[in-house]
Scaffold this active site. Sequence first.
Site, short mmCIF file in Angstrom:
data_model
loop_
_atom_site.label_atom_id
_atom_site.label_comp_id
_atom_site.label_asym_id
_atom_site.label_seq_id
_atom_site.Cartn_x
_atom_site.Cartn_y
_atom_site.Cartn_z
N HIS A 137 -12.65 30.68 41.55
CA HIS A 137 -14.00 30.95 42.05
C HIS A 137 -14.43 29.97 43.15
O HIS A 137 -15.62 29.81 43.41
CB HIS A 137 -15.01 30.93 40.88
CG HIS A 137 -14.76 32.02 39.88
ND1 HIS A 137 -15.30 32.02 38.61
CD2 HIS A 137 -14.03 33.15 39.97
CE1 HIS A 137 -14.89 33.11 37.97
NE2 HIS A 137 -14.13 33.81 38.76
N CYS A 145 -19.43 28.08 57.65
CA CYS A 145 -20.43 28.89 58.32
C CYS A 145 -20.11 30.37 58.12
O CYS A 145 -18.97 30.80 58.31
CB CYS A 145 -20.44 28.55 59.81
SG CYS A 145 -21.39 29.73 60.79
N SER A 211 -16.02 31.70 28.04
CA SER A 211 -16.49 32.83 27.23
C SER A 211 -15.59 34.05 27.42
O SER A 211 -15.65 35.00 26.65
CB SER A 211 -17.93 33.18 27.61
OG SER A 211 -17.99 33.48 29.00
N1 APR Z 1 -15.76 22.65 24.42
C1 APR Z 1 -15.28 23.92 24.37
N2 APR Z 1 -16.02 24.99 24.64
C2 APR Z 1 -17.30 24.79 24.99
C3 APR Z 1 -17.88 23.50 25.08
C4 APR Z 1 -17.05 22.40 24.76
N3 APR Z 1 -17.51 21.14 24.80
N4 APR Z 1 -19.17 23.64 25.44
C5 APR Z 1 -19.39 24.95 25.60
N5 APR Z 1 -18.27 25.66 25.34
C6 APR Z 1 -18.01 27.09 25.44
C7 APR Z 1 -19.20 27.97 25.13
O1 APR Z 1 -19.13 28.35 23.76
C8 APR Z 1 -18.98 29.17 26.06
O2 APR Z 1 -18.40 30.28 25.37
O3 APR Z 1 -17.71 27.32 26.79
C9 APR Z 1 -17.98 28.67 27.09
C10 APR Z 1 -18.50 28.70 28.51
O4 APR Z 1 -18.70 30.03 28.88
P1 APR Z 1 -19.41 30.41 30.24
O5 APR Z 1 -20.66 29.62 30.40
O6 APR Z 1 -19.52 31.89 30.29
O7 APR Z 1 -18.38 29.85 31.34
P2 APR Z 1 -17.14 30.57 32.00
O8 APR Z 1 -16.37 31.35 31.02
O9 APR Z 1 -16.45 29.53 32.77
O10 APR Z 1 -17.88 31.57 33.00
C11 APR Z 1 -17.12 32.35 33.86
O11 APR Z 1 -19.12 33.04 34.95
O12 APR Z 1 -21.20 32.87 36.05
C12 APR Z 1 -19.84 32.84 36.15
O13 APR Z 1 -18.79 32.12 38.06
C13 APR Z 1 -19.25 31.63 36.84
O14 APR Z 1 -16.98 30.83 36.68
C14 APR Z 1 -18.09 31.25 35.93
C15 APR Z 1 -17.84 32.53 35.16
ZN ZN Z 2 -21.04 28.69 62.89
#
Ligand code: APR
Ligand code: ZN
Length: 268
Positions: A137, A145, A211
């Site tokens: 990502h 730009c 997630s």
């Molecule tokens: N250790 C392990 N897991 C954790 C911890 C931790 N300390 N803290 C939180 N989590 C888990 C949560 O339970 C959650 O399910 O991490 C997960 C994070 O999920 P998201 O916030 O959905 O992150 P991600 O899967 O990276 O999201 C994917 O969504 O909005 C977009 O572009 C953004 O790259 C991102 C994409």
């Molecule tokens: Zn430019």
Amino acid sequence: MNDSNVPENRKSEPERQLDREIRSLKELLDASKRIVVFTGAGISAESGIPTYRGAGGMWTKYDPDKYASIDYFRKDPSYYWRFFRDVRHDVMNEAEPSAAHRATVELERWGRLSAVITQNIDGLHQKAGSTRVLELHGNTTRFYCFDCRTPYDMPAVRRILEHQLPPLCEKCGGVLRPDVVLFGEMLPVDVIDEAQRETQLCDLLVVIGSSLVVYPAANLPYQAKLSGAKLVIINMDPTPLDSVADLCIHRSAGEVFPQAVEMCSAAS
Ligand code: APR
Ligand code: ZN
């Protein structure tokens, strides 16, 4: 806590359960020659960067359709930039790699990690010392730009942001944008191709802190499994792929991953 100094017979059942999980993870790491670590926001939560979903997640406070969509960015780029300048920038800038980031570097030194595939845009894997990081990502410390594609780095953007919102290109006056993939945009083809190759070749893929609901990134762990790799998921909350994983640990990354890696290194 997993305190190896506590004699086995004095440990509580939850402590023994934690030990079993760490041991299972260590055994899978030990049995693998070509490991991919696939990370999401959860690995950086322990560096102080809020996740997107789950408790306290960014998208519970901010609307992703406004803050992270290409359509809205084109309509009103100031919206994104104000958020970046006032909320996101310092958090990202000051964050230091977590124990799980550092353990991933250890795995690489140990010679069995083929790649880190990350959905994160914070650059913390590189800051920790990982050398082969596939950023699905993009990276929020790089900018360019929209019109003439001139690249800008963080200090340059900060300087422009001090007097201009949205920041404009010094060459052509076009709007600057972060080098990240916003909702509604394609993932970089070369990165996704390479990530697909690594997931097909690996013998173990370890998901840390995702997630697994955002596609196409979330396809990769499943692809690894379909190609014959073992799949481990370390995530606080359940994910849609838990049922196909060989090992699923619902804990914080820092509680299990560094310990398992340390046991491997010690044994190798
Ligand atoms: N250790 C392990 N897991 C954790 C911890 C931790 N300390 N803290 C939180 N989590 C888990 C949560 O339970 C959650 O399910 O991490 C997960 C994070 O999920 P998201 O916030 O959905 O992150 P991600 O899967 O990276 O999201 C994917 O969504 O909005 C977009 O572009 C953004 O790259 C991102 C994409
Ligand atoms: Zn430019």
